[in-house]
Design an enzyme around this catalytic site. Sequence first.
Site, PDB file in Angstrom:
ATOM      1  N   TYR A 215       0.846  -1.203   0.000  1.00 41.87           N
ATOM      2  CA  TYR A 215       0.000   0.000   0.000  1.00 41.87           C
ATOM      3  C   TYR A 215       0.882   1.254   0.000  1.00 41.87           C
ATOM      4  CZ  TYR A 215      -3.118   3.739   1.279  1.00 41.87           C
ATOM      5  OH  TYR A 215      -3.786   4.936   1.263  1.00 41.87           O
TER       6      TYR A 215
ATOM      7  N   ARG B 147       1.512   8.626  12.692  1.00 42.27           N
ATOM      8  CA  ARG B 147       1.088   9.869  13.329  1.00 42.27           C
ATOM      9  C   ARG B 147      -0.411  10.110  13.183  1.00 42.27           C
ATOM     10  NH1 ARG B 147       2.402  15.203  10.455  1.00 42.27           N
ATOM     11  NH2 ARG B 147       0.525  14.380   9.463  1.00 42.27           N
TER      12      ARG B 147
ATOM     13  N   ARG C 225     -10.628   4.818   8.652  1.00 42.58           N
ATOM     14  CA  ARG C 225      -9.573   4.316   7.757  1.00 42.58           C
ATOM     15  C   ARG C 225      -8.575   3.599   8.642  1.00 42.58           C
ATOM     16  NH1 ARG C 225      -8.551   7.467   3.298  1.00 42.58           N
ATOM     17  NH2 ARG C 225      -7.801   5.499   2.503  1.00 42.58           N
TER      18      ARG C 225
ATOM     19  N   PHE D 235      15.045  19.377  -1.227  1.00 37.29           N
ATOM     20  CA  PHE D 235      13.678  18.922  -1.500  1.00 37.29           C
ATOM     21  C   PHE D 235      13.470  17.487  -0.993  1.00 37.29           C
ATOM     22  CE2 PHE D 235      11.027  16.455  -4.491  1.00 37.29           C
ATOM     23  CZ  PHE D 235       9.800  17.048  -4.251  1.00 37.29           C
TER      24      PHE D 235
HETATM   25  C1  PS7 Z   1      11.858  12.649  -2.693  1.00 34.37           C
HETATM   26  C2  PS7 Z   1      12.701  10.473  -3.723  1.00 34.37           C
HETATM   27  C3  PS7 Z   1       5.005  15.063  -6.021  1.00 34.37           C
HETATM   28  C4  PS7 Z   1       6.337  16.328  -4.243  1.00 34.37           C
HETATM   29  C5  PS7 Z   1       7.324  12.930  -1.528  1.00 34.37           C
HETATM   30  C6  PS7 Z   1       0.294  14.447  -2.616  1.00 34.37           C
HETATM   31  C7  PS7 Z   1       2.872  12.559   1.556  1.00 34.37           C
HETATM   32  C8  PS7 Z   1      -1.092  12.164  -0.004  1.00 34.37           C
HETATM   33  O1  PS7 Z   1      -1.592  13.871   4.006  1.00 34.37           O
HETATM   34  O2  PS7 Z   1      -2.765   9.508   4.755  1.00 34.37           O
HETATM   35  O3  PS7 Z   1      -2.611  12.393   5.745  1.00 34.37           O
HETATM   36  O4  PS7 Z   1      -3.967  13.102   3.773  1.00 34.37           O
HETATM   37  O5  PS7 Z   1      -4.036  10.138   2.660  1.00 34.37           O
HETATM   38  C9  PS7 Z   1      10.754  10.450  -2.289  1.00 34.37           C
HETATM   39  C10 PS7 Z   1       4.515  14.903  -3.585  1.00 34.37           C
HETATM   40  C11 PS7 Z   1       6.220  10.750  -1.092  1.00 34.37           C
HETATM   41  C12 PS7 Z   1       1.145  12.116  -2.660  1.00 34.37           C
HETATM   42  C13 PS7 Z   1       1.996  10.521   0.374  1.00 34.37           C
HETATM   43  C14 PS7 Z   1       9.706  11.026  -1.498  1.00 34.37           C
HETATM   44  C15 PS7 Z   1       3.338  14.151  -3.803  1.00 34.37           C
HETATM   45  C16 PS7 Z   1       4.985  11.405  -0.675  1.00 34.37           C
HETATM   46  C17 PS7 Z   1      -0.189  11.594  -2.730  1.00 34.37           C
HETATM   47  C18 PS7 Z   1       8.414  10.633  -2.083  1.00 34.37           C
HETATM   48  C19 PS7 Z   1       2.804  13.836  -2.452  1.00 34.37           C
HETATM   49  C20 PS7 Z   1       4.444  10.765   0.535  1.00 34.37           C
HETATM   50  C21 PS7 Z   1      -1.610   9.428   1.047  1.00 34.37           C
HETATM   51  C22 PS7 Z   1      -0.391  10.490  -1.760  1.00 34.37           C
HETATM   52  O6  PS7 Z   1      -1.631   9.363   2.515  1.00 34.37           O
HETATM   53  O7  PS7 Z   1      -2.094  11.532   3.434  1.00 34.37           O
HETATM   54  C23 PS7 Z   1      11.727  11.165  -2.876  1.00 34.37           C
HETATM   55  C24 PS7 Z   1       5.242  15.396  -4.588  1.00 34.37           C
HETATM   56  C25 PS7 Z   1       7.275  11.420  -1.529  1.00 34.37           C
HETATM   57  C26 PS7 Z   1       1.387  13.419  -2.588  1.00 34.37           C
HETATM   58  C27 PS7 Z   1       3.040  11.263   0.793  1.00 34.37           C
HETATM   59  C28 PS7 Z   1       0.631  10.823   0.607  1.00 34.37           C
HETATM   60  C29 PS7 Z   1      -0.342   9.811   0.465  1.00 34.37           C
HETATM   61  C30 PS7 Z   1      -0.324  10.945  -0.316  1.00 34.37           C
HETATM   62  P1  PS7 Z   1      -2.613  12.797   4.300  1.00 34.37           P
HETATM   63  P2  PS7 Z   1      -2.726  10.102   3.378  1.00 34.37           P
HETATM   64 MN    MN Z   2      -5.108   8.845   1.213  1.00 35.76          MN
HETATM   65 MN    MN Z   3      -3.114  13.843   7.633  1.00 33.24          MN
END
Ligand code: PS7
Ligand code: MN
Ligand code: MN
Length: 350
Positions: free
Chosen positions: A144, A191, A204, A264
Amino acid sequence: AKRAAKLPKDPDLAFCYGMLNDVSRSFAIVIQQLPNPLRDAICIFYLVLRGLDTVEDDMALDVGFKVPELKRFHERIYERGFTMACGYNHYQRLMAQFGTVVNVFLGLEERHQQVIADITRRMGYGMAEFIEKEVKTVADYDLYCHYVAGLVGIGLSQLFAASGLEAPSVAAQEELANHMGLFLQKTNIIRDYLEDILEEPAPRMFWPREIWGRYGSSLEDFQQPANRKQAVQCLNHMVTDALRHVPHCMRYLEQLQHVMVFRFCAIPQIMAAGTLALCYNNGGVFEGVVKMRRGETATVFETCSNLGDVYGWFLRFLEILEEKVCSQAAADDPTLPETRQIVTTTRQLC
Ligand code: PS7
Ligand code: MN
Ligand code: MN
Ligand code: MN
Ligand code: MN
Ligand code: MN
């Protein structure tokens, strides 16, 4: 005035950066420091995935509607004027104005569009797979997290390499990029225990049964103060599981050349490590939001331009973890030896 001066002239692009600022202040800061065309591509990548996640997260949507929408979201980003009524607050606004994101997406270089569309397709199918499937084993949990975050790391690495700012080998090492995403996502899942379980109209649950089943008979019961001891032991197990990704994340960061790409990638990792150190053995996770202090977050942003800075932050957080591990040495926490082991070996890498 400072922000207005920074806004792009193109109103669609200005909307996208304004939106990015509203939904994620910390990503907005590091994305805006990247050079173009990488900056705009990653801004749109973020908003597209945030849109997809808004569909995934809206528990008021019918499953029969949600699953096909998740699977076709990668096609929606080519539809001018696309909108969807879902989500709340900023996310609802993002979805109502999604046509603006589409406009900017369609103006990106084609190779950037292709990376974004490919990752969106794979993430959408992965989210759909888990809509009706429980996260049972640790393997399910890793899968997941691969879908919702590991793929982001893989796609970002492709964009870095395509920009010429990083070596092609950064994109080729997909396993390391996957670990980068898993470490962030697992920290978010740990968290967000309470926020996710209290989700309306349905909870969830992402903590794998293979782990929590050793500490209780239902994940929801960990909210009860009477179950706090078991809940915290389970939490410590979850933190220990997340820490396994850290050595791989360090190997990923060690390959980076460009300072803004480095920041970044590294800043979210440092914040995740700080959050895990804070969450470890902390019953507050079952009562509300556990967050790093504002001042400390600001210092991370100021002090993160090379590997030495990253090692310094990791050492600091490992120290905090180590203290907690020792202070409860008498406690019969079953994962204590493993936690100790991981802290020790990770420290030697810094
Ligand atoms: C840097 C090699 C395209 C910058 C950044 C939006 C945050 C939201 O926030 O529990 O509690 O609602 O629903 C690796 C970011 C992983 C992803 C995932 C790092 C896009 C992002 C959509 C790779 C970030 C990890 C759902 C899916 O969880 O969240 C490098 C850029 C990175 C977004 C994150 C989040 C997933 C998410 P929340 P949820
Ligand atoms: Mn989600
Ligand atoms: Mn959140
Ligand atoms: Mn979400
Ligand atoms: Mn979350
Ligand atoms: Mn959420």
